[in-house]
Design a protein around this motif. Structure first.
Motif, short mmCIF file in Angstrom:
data_model
loop_
_atom_site.label_atom_id
_atom_site.label_comp_id
_atom_site.label_asym_id
_atom_site.label_seq_id
_atom_site.Cartn_x
_atom_site.Cartn_y
_atom_site.Cartn_z
N ASP A 49 0.86 -1.41 0.06
CA ASP A 49 -0.04 -0.06 -0.07
C ASP A 49 0.90 1.37 -0.07
OD1 ASP A 49 -2.55 1.13 -0.19
OD2 ASP A 49 -2.81 1.40 2.04
N GLY A 50 1.95 1.24 -0.78
CA GLY A 50 2.98 2.46 -0.73
C GLY A 50 2.51 3.48 -1.75
N LYS A 51 3.55 4.11 -2.09
CA LYS A 51 3.51 5.05 -3.44
C LYS A 51 2.91 4.57 -4.69
CE LYS A 51 6.67 7.56 -6.06
NZ LYS A 51 8.02 7.93 -6.28
N GLU A 52 2.20 5.43 -5.29
CA GLU A 52 1.50 5.04 -6.59
C GLU A 52 2.71 5.25 -7.59
OE1 GLU A 52 -1.60 6.85 -9.47
OE2 GLU A 52 -2.55 6.00 -7.74
N VAL A 53 2.98 4.18 -8.42
CA VAL A 53 3.93 4.31 -9.39
C VAL A 53 3.34 4.14 -10.69
CG1 VAL A 53 5.95 3.74 -8.00
CG2 VAL A 53 4.61 1.94 -8.94
#
Length: 159
Positions: A49-53
């Motif tokens: 659920d981290g940074k959108e890439v």
């Protein structure tokens, strides 16, 4: 070539895929479908659920998908509206690749004009929907991972 394994998660709210290195447990990327959308939309994030890439957006009839990184379109997939074989056209920058997945076979090889495979997506035989994704370093990883999701959305989902 860089190899990933992308697997659809069981019992999740919405469509969720996890991308890992083959035979490893650590989740490198997660792809989440956007709920309540008339067209296919997916978000690629680091880890769980981290940074959108990246993002993947398709049209209503699932024949065209655009793949974006954090800032721009890095690729597009086009599927024929009616076809007897599973085929696609992938565009990455100025390069255009054709791939043929056959009638029953689930292996898509996107090749340059000289025959070199730049991206290979293969549906594996397993209980869960799993794809092996092999990308050349010249192809952004977002394109490889999200192209596998687009193929699953177009050819293997019933909805």
């Amino acid at each position: 070539m860089v190899t990933y394994e992308i697997t659809q998660a069981f019992l999740s709210v919405g469509t969720v895929y996890h991308a890992r290195k083959p035979r490893e447990e650590a989740v490198l990327y997660t792809v989440r479908g956007v709920l309540m959308s008339a067209t296919p939309k997916f978000r690629l994030v680091e880890g769980d659920d981290g940074k959108e890439v990246g993002t993947l957006t398709g049209n209503f009839i699932k024949t065209k998908y655009d793949i974006n990184d954090e800032s721009k379109t890095v690729g597009s997939l086009v599927f024929p509206a009616v076809a007897f074989k599973k085929t696609l056209t992938l565009t990455v920058g100025d390069e255009v690749y054709e791939a043929d997945g056959g009638v029953f076979r689930g292996v898509f090889q996107c090749k340059r004009k000289d025959g070199e495979v730049m991206l290979e997506i293969a549906k594996e035989l397993s209980i869960r929907d799993t794809f092996s994704v092999k990308t050349d370093e010249a192809v952004p990883y977002q394109v490889g991972l999200l192209a596998a999701v687009a193929i699953h959305s177009r050819f293997y989902e019933m909805v």
